[in-house]
Write a protein that holds these residues in place. Structure first.
Motif, PDB file in Angstrom:
ATOM      1  N   HIS A  97     126.401  21.069   1.440  1.00 13.14           N
ATOM      2  CA  HIS A  97     125.052  20.755   1.884  1.00 13.14           C
ATOM      3  C   HIS A  97     124.035  21.758   1.351  1.00 13.14           C
ATOM      4  CE1 HIS A  97     126.107  17.477   4.691  1.00 13.14           C
ATOM      5  NE2 HIS A  97     127.278  18.082   4.665  1.00 13.14           N
ATOM      6  N   HIS A  98     124.437  22.526   0.405  1.00 13.49           N
ATOM      7  CA  HIS A  98     123.580  23.530  -0.232  1.00 13.49           C
ATOM      8  C   HIS A  98     122.941  24.508   0.764  1.00 13.49           C
ATOM      9  CE1 HIS A  98     121.570  24.878  -3.978  1.00 13.49           C
ATOM     10  NE2 HIS A  98     120.890  25.550  -3.069  1.00 13.49           N
ATOM     11  N   LEU A  99     123.686  24.877   1.777  1.00 10.66           N
ATOM     12  CA  LEU A  99     123.171  25.885   2.708  1.00 10.66           C
ATOM     13  C   LEU A  99     123.542  27.285   2.254  1.00 10.66           C
ATOM     14  CD1 LEU A  99     123.955  24.072   6.040  1.00 10.66           C
ATOM     15  CD2 LEU A  99     121.701  24.649   5.159  1.00 10.66           C
ATOM     16  N   VAL A 100     124.527  27.373   1.413  1.00  7.66           N
ATOM     17  CA  VAL A 100     124.933  28.675   0.887  1.00  7.66           C
ATOM     18  C   VAL A 100     125.049  28.599  -0.641  1.00  7.66           C
ATOM     19  CG1 VAL A 100     126.209  29.421   2.930  1.00  7.66           C
ATOM     20  CG2 VAL A 100     127.420  28.186   1.140  1.00  7.66           C
ATOM     21  N   HIS A 101     124.994  29.738  -1.252  1.00  7.84           N
ATOM     22  CA  HIS A 101     125.323  29.887  -2.665  1.00  7.84           C
ATOM     23  C   HIS A 101     126.654  30.624  -2.742  1.00  7.84           C
ATOM     24  CE1 HIS A 101     120.751  30.106  -3.733  1.00  7.84           C
ATOM     25  NE2 HIS A 101     121.093  28.933  -3.243  1.00  7.84           N
ATOM     26  N   ALA A 102     127.485  30.224  -3.679  1.00  7.46           N
ATOM     27  CA  ALA A 102     128.745  30.913  -3.891  1.00  7.46           C
ATOM     28  C   ALA A 102     128.845  31.271  -5.353  1.00  7.46           C
ATOM     29  CB  ALA A 102     129.914  30.033  -3.486  1.00  7.46           C
ATOM     30  N   GLY A 148     123.539  33.052   2.119  1.00  7.64           N
ATOM     31  CA  GLY A 148     122.750  31.943   2.636  1.00  7.64           C
ATOM     32  C   GLY A 148     121.691  31.555   1.623  1.00  7.64           C
ATOM     33  N   CYS A 149     121.449  30.257   1.485  1.00  7.42           N
ATOM     34  CA  CYS A 149     120.379  29.822   0.589  1.00  7.42           C
ATOM     35  C   CYS A 149     119.055  30.028   1.308  1.00  7.42           C
ATOM     36  CB  CYS A 149     120.559  28.353   0.231  1.00  7.42           C
ATOM     37  SG  CYS A 149     119.179  27.706  -0.700  1.00  7.42           S
ATOM     38  N   PRO A 150     118.105  30.728   0.684  1.00 10.39           N
ATOM     39  CA  PRO A 150     116.843  31.006   1.368  1.00 10.39           C
ATOM     40  C   PRO A 150     116.014  29.751   1.619  1.00 10.39           C
ATOM     41  CG  PRO A 150     116.800  31.827  -0.903  1.00 10.39           C
ATOM     42  CD  PRO A 150     118.191  31.347  -0.634  1.00 10.39           C
ATOM     43  N   HIS A 156     114.153  23.278  -1.300  1.00  3.27           N
ATOM     44  CA  HIS A 156     113.428  23.418  -2.566  1.00  3.27           C
ATOM     45  C   HIS A 156     114.160  24.298  -3.564  1.00  3.27           C
ATOM     46  CE1 HIS A 156     110.416  22.805   0.678  1.00  3.27           C
ATOM     47  NE2 HIS A 156     110.110  21.799  -0.123  1.00  3.27           N
ATOM     48  N   CYS A 157     115.422  24.526  -3.300  1.00  2.00           N
ATOM     49  CA  CYS A 157     116.123  25.489  -4.129  1.00  2.00           C
ATOM     50  C   CYS A 157     116.441  24.899  -5.497  1.00  2.00           C
ATOM     51  CB  CYS A 157     117.405  25.889  -3.425  1.00  2.00           C
ATOM     52  SG  CYS A 157     118.283  27.174  -4.263  1.00  2.00           S
ATOM     53  N   GLY A 158     116.132  25.632  -6.512  1.00  4.01           N
ATOM     54  CA  GLY A 158     116.456  25.201  -7.874  1.00  4.01           C
ATOM     55  C   GLY A 158     116.911  26.385  -8.684  1.00  4.01           C
TER      56      GLY A 158
HETATM   57 ZN   LIG Z   1     119.847  27.409  -2.798  1.00  2.00          ZN
END
Ligand SMILES: [Zn+2]
Ligand SMILES: [Zn+2]
Ligand SMILES: [Zn+2]
Length: 139
Positions: A60-65, A77-79, A83-85
């Motif tokens: 669900h794109h809540l984190v980056h790995a 955690g995805c900030p 809108h993350c790209g």
């Molecule tokens: Zn992100």
């Protein structure tokens, strides 16, 4: 990012108590952490529950790995999941001494021009060296 429950449900993840615990532990870190580091923080949860939650967060794109350069996957955690790209990714620093990974949010990843027909979905930009704390300690 502090209200775990709302953050999870807003992004399509049913907020079970385990998932909230994992999310809060991750959000409280100032730097990306590995599964084993999370396991140490979350003494009450076993590794597989933590891993399952992380996998779901990733979907669900809540984190980056990303791989830390020594074969260990680190999570952060995805900030801004909405809108993350690729332009929002930042440089990471891996300390070869204490093996911690640091975020440099003020340092965007340099973009390279790809040949026609190639589309980038993620970039792992990792600088290796010795961190501030370890340099101080060795003096
Ligand atoms: Zn992100
Ligand atoms: Zn260090
Ligand atoms: Zn980071």
């Amino acid at each position: 990012m502090d209200n775990g429950e709302n953050h999870l449900s807003e992004h399509g993840v049913k907020p079970t108590s385990n998932r909230i615990l994992v999310w809060k532990a991750l959000a409280a870190q100032q730097r990306p952490v590995s599964l084993s580091e999370l396991e140490e923080i979350l003494e009450t949860l076993d590794k597989s529950s933590i891993f399952r939650a992380l996998t779901l967060f990733l979907e669900h794109h809540l984190v980056h790995a990303f791989e830390d350069g020594e074969g260990v996957i680190k999570y952060e955690g995805c900030p801004d999941p909405d809108h993350c790209g690729i332009h929002d990714l930042h440089v990471h620093f891996y300390c070869e001494h204490c093996r911690k990974t640091y975020c440099f949010p003020a340092a965007p990843i340099p973009q390279s021009t790809l040949p026609e027909g190639f589309t980038a979905h993620s970039i792992n930009y990792m600088i290796k060296g010795i961190c501030e704390d370890c340099q101080k300690a060795s003096r």
